[in-house]
Enzyme design. Structure first.
Site, PDB file in Angstrom:
ATOM      1  N   ASP A 253       1.143  -1.130   0.039  1.00 44.03           N
ATOM      2  CA  ASP A 253      -0.083  -0.027  -0.131  1.00 44.03           C
ATOM      3  C   ASP A 253       0.814   1.357  -0.116  1.00 44.03           C
ATOM      4  O   ASP A 253       1.959   1.276   0.072  1.00 44.03           O
ATOM      5  CB  ASP A 253      -0.928   0.030   0.993  1.00 44.03           C
ATOM      6  CG  ASP A 253      -0.430  -0.245   2.559  1.00 44.03           C
ATOM      7  OD1 ASP A 253       0.660   0.477   2.843  1.00 44.03           O
ATOM      8  OD2 ASP A 253      -0.819  -1.173   3.281  1.00 44.03           O
ATOM      9  N   LYS A 275      -5.322   2.438   0.382  1.00 47.54           N
ATOM     10  CA  LYS A 275      -5.215   2.632   1.789  1.00 47.54           C
ATOM     11  C   LYS A 275      -4.776   4.133   1.949  1.00 47.54           C
ATOM     12  O   LYS A 275      -4.485   4.299   3.078  1.00 47.54           O
ATOM     13  CB  LYS A 275      -4.449   1.770   2.515  1.00 47.54           C
ATOM     14  CG  LYS A 275      -5.086   0.439   2.919  1.00 47.54           C
ATOM     15  CD  LYS A 275      -5.854   0.473   4.116  1.00 47.54           C
ATOM     16  CE  LYS A 275      -6.353  -0.635   4.827  1.00 47.54           C
ATOM     17  NZ  LYS A 275      -5.095  -1.240   5.489  1.00 47.54           N
ATOM     18  N   MET A 388      -1.592   9.327  12.714  1.00 46.30           N
ATOM     19  CA  MET A 388      -2.590   9.463  11.825  1.00 46.30           C
ATOM     20  C   MET A 388      -3.358  10.633  12.337  1.00 46.30           C
ATOM     21  O   MET A 388      -4.507  10.742  12.348  1.00 46.30           O
ATOM     22  CB  MET A 388      -3.682   8.256  11.840  1.00 46.30           C
ATOM     23  CG  MET A 388      -2.909   7.257  10.868  1.00 46.30           C
ATOM     24  SD  MET A 388      -4.104   5.622  10.959  1.00 46.30           S
ATOM     25  CE  MET A 388      -3.592   4.952  12.396  1.00 46.30           C
TER      26      MET A 388
HETATM   27  N1  SAH Z   1       2.095   0.044  11.134  1.00 43.46           N
HETATM   28  C1  SAH Z   1       2.554   1.352  11.022  1.00 43.46           C
HETATM   29  C2  SAH Z   1       1.515   2.687  11.106  1.00 43.46           C
HETATM   30  C3  SAH Z   1       0.545   2.432  10.237  1.00 43.46           C
HETATM   31  S1  SAH Z   1      -1.036   3.808  10.444  1.00 43.46           S
HETATM   32  C4  SAH Z   1       3.568   1.667  12.028  1.00 43.46           C
HETATM   33  O1  SAH Z   1       3.883   0.728  12.719  1.00 43.46           O
HETATM   34  O2  SAH Z   1       4.345   2.679  11.596  1.00 43.46           O
HETATM   35  C5  SAH Z   1      -0.059   5.134   9.331  1.00 43.46           C
HETATM   36  C6  SAH Z   1       0.442   6.248  10.152  1.00 43.46           C
HETATM   37  O3  SAH Z   1       1.780   5.770  10.484  1.00 43.46           O
HETATM   38  C7  SAH Z   1       0.514   7.450   9.522  1.00 43.46           C
HETATM   39  O4  SAH Z   1      -0.629   8.226   9.394  1.00 43.46           O
HETATM   40  C8  SAH Z   1       1.483   8.077  10.055  1.00 43.46           C
HETATM   41  O5  SAH Z   1       0.901   8.579  11.360  1.00 43.46           O
HETATM   42  C9  SAH Z   1       2.716   6.863  10.540  1.00 43.46           C
HETATM   43  N2  SAH Z   1       3.791   6.809   9.743  1.00 43.46           N
HETATM   44  C10 SAH Z   1       3.922   5.766   8.909  1.00 43.46           C
HETATM   45  N3  SAH Z   1       5.295   6.138   8.041  1.00 43.46           N
HETATM   46  C11 SAH Z   1       5.387   7.140   8.587  1.00 43.46           C
HETATM   47  C12 SAH Z   1       6.762   7.955   8.269  1.00 43.46           C
HETATM   48  N4  SAH Z   1       7.600   7.381   7.360  1.00 43.46           N
HETATM   49  N5  SAH Z   1       6.772   9.170   8.909  1.00 43.46           N
HETATM   50  C13 SAH Z   1       6.079   9.679   9.876  1.00 43.46           C
HETATM   51  N6  SAH Z   1       4.859   8.854  10.075  1.00 43.46           N
HETATM   52  C14 SAH Z   1       4.704   7.872   9.498  1.00 43.46           C
END
Ligand code: SAH
Length: 475
Positions: A253, A275, A388
């Site tokens: 995604d 997504k 998020m």
């Molecule tokens: N499973 C993922 C989170 C998924 S929810 C984890 O463990 O990181 C998606 C959220 O993760 C985004 O909205 C943001 O808040 C955060 N996120 C994911 N990648 C990111 C990145 N490179 N930098 C900052 N926030 C990130």
């Protein structure tokens, strides 16, 4: 080849080591690992012997070595760090024993050189450079280390213990060869590598029964739910990389960075399941169903997700259906966004002077409403990492203040954490929203609230981009 590479058995044999320093300790260690009895001769044993010295198979003699001590030795290691003394022991060993002799740092006096060893017992890889460049050997070893999972030894044992059983049902050598080849590349091997030995054993027995009954091999797919980390491809795990390179099809995604997707096996089929916040290309149930369908076609399916699959990743929901269909799957953790953003922005999530706890929280409930756990978020001496939350940032910050948090409480937003285009905006809960609006951040972002944010100024090592990195290094 300049020397004869081989694996010498020294179990229960005598190995003599002279010297009490670091090199001597390493020699003792390896001999003990191979099951030898070790006699070490040195006035004193240094700090490196703290662990080895306690091994019951090691005997320390606080005196000089004599010809009698060497008579039955299989190997003599001269490692006293004293060229003259080492040479003397070498000469004595030559005259009074049939041992193989190794003098540290003196190739001309060695019967054999020390290899760089990758130990995955019973599997072992020894790398030699004939003493020309031990460093090169070590570098090569580090490379192999990443290619060969630590659990490979288990796989070798698993196969070793079942060779005879297979021979009974499969008399032809060529058939067995093909069988093992397929097994090493299939779900049974994956089960062993993932530590699911009982399951692997059952699957193996089922295979044997099938062969005995003359049946053909049932094709059974499997699913790998893999965390890809926040973006920097260097942050994926060895296991993730291995599974990425052996899948037949990948479901990915928006959060999986393009750099990471280049590491997936080139001829694997790619399915984008979307997504983005308002663009649910494929609904959760559809994704789960697709995983089941593909696995039932006998495919090795990689479901790759940003960060960690079990942290706000709905990883749990996606695999519930697999479990219900008895489809084998495994879950590989990844660096979650909060951890990645914290490290790459120099904002420690906990710190003895600032925060004794860290809360990972989302401000995006199931129906897109802000359903935050305020009592938990307002606790003192903690860091709050909000996933998020970008779209809700102004409301969130306002509510922090309205509910009694200090308006000067430091807060930061890390955008595109760990990626080349990472940006960090810092402020307080009263100023952050305006600053972020001005910076026009697009996300993904993590919001960090807590006094640890003040450390960013001092500990930031990444955000200067290439210039902040020591000259000559690449990222
Ligand atoms: N499973 C993922 C989170 C998924 S929810 C984890 O463990 O990181 C998606 C959220 O993760 C985004 O909205 C943001 O808040 C955060 N996120 C994911 N990648 C990111 C990145 N490179 N930098 C900052 N926030 C990130």
């Amino acid at each position: 080849m300049r020397a004869f590479p081989n694996f010498l058995k020294i179990k229960d044999r005598l190995v003599v080591v002279t010297g009490g320093g670091t090199v001597a300790a390493r020699r003792c260690e390896i001999a003990l690992r191979c099951g030898a009895r070790v006699s070490v001769f040195a006035e004193e044993l240094g700090g490196d012997f703290a662990d080895v010295g306690r091994n019951p198979d090691l005997v320390h003699h606080a005196r000089a070595v004599t010809p009698e001590d060497l008579r039955d030795a299989r190997i003599v290691f001269c490692a006293a760090d004293d060229a003259e003394a080492d040479k003397a022991v070498h000469d004595m060993a030559r005259e009074h024993s049939r041992a193989l002799v190794n003098v540290a740092d003196t190739p001309s006096l060695c019967d054999f050189t020390m290899a760089s060893i990758l130990d995955r017992a019973p599997l072992a890889i020894a790398i030699g450079t004939d003493g020309a460049s031990p460093i090169l050997g070590r570098m090569l070893k580090a490379k192999l280390e990443t290619e060969i999972p630590a659990s490979f030894g288990r796989l070798a044992d698993f196969a070793g213990e079942r060779r005879e059983a297979l021979e009974e049902v499969m008399p032809r050598n060529a058939d067995r060869l093909r069988f093992w080849e397929q097994l090493m590349d299939g779900p049974i091997a994956e089960m062993v590598l993932a530590g699911r030995n009982d399951e692997a054993d059952r699957a193996f027995k089922a295979e044997l029964n099938r062969i005995r009954d003359g049946g053909s091999k049932a094709s059974r797919g499997e699913v790998y739910l893999v965390g890809a980390g926040p973006g920097d491809p260097d942050l994926i795990t060895f296991r993730a990389l291995r599974l990425m390179q052996r899948c037949d099809v990948v479901l990915y995604d928006r959060l999986v960075s393009p750099e990471i997707m280049t590491l997936v096996r080139r001829d694997a089929e790619r399915i984008y399941v979307g997504k983005a916040r308002n663009d649910h290309t494929m609904r959760q149930e559809e994704i789960s169903q697709l995983l089941v369908d593909l696995a039932k076609q006998g495919k090795r399916v990689l479901r790759i997700k940003g960060g960690d699959p079990f942290i706000f990743g709905r990883g749990g929901e996606e695999i519930e259906l697999l479990a219900a269909h008895h489809i084998p799957f495994q879950v590989v953790p990844g660096v979650t966004a909060a951890a990645g953003c914290a490290a790459y922005s120099g904002i420690p999530l906990t710190h003895r002077d600032h925060a004794q706890a860290c809360l990972f929280i989302t401000a995006h409930g199931r129906d897109g409403k802000v359903e935050a756990d305020w009592p938990a978020m307002l606790r003192p001496n903690q860091t709050v990492a909000i996933y998020m939350g970008l779209n809700l940032l102004p409301v969130l910050m306002e509510e922090f203040v309205a509910r009694g948090a200090d308006p000067d409480m430091p807060a930061a937003v890390v955008d595109n954490g760990t990626r080349e285009n990472q940006r960090v905006v810092t402020g307080t809960i009263s100023t952050l929203a305006a600053k972020v609006a001005e910076a026009e951040l697009k996300g993904p972002t993590i919001i960090i609230v807590g006094s640890v944010v003040t450390l960013h100024e001092k500990l930031d090592w990444y955000s200067g981009g290439a210039e902040a990195i020591t000259a000559g290094e690449t990222r």
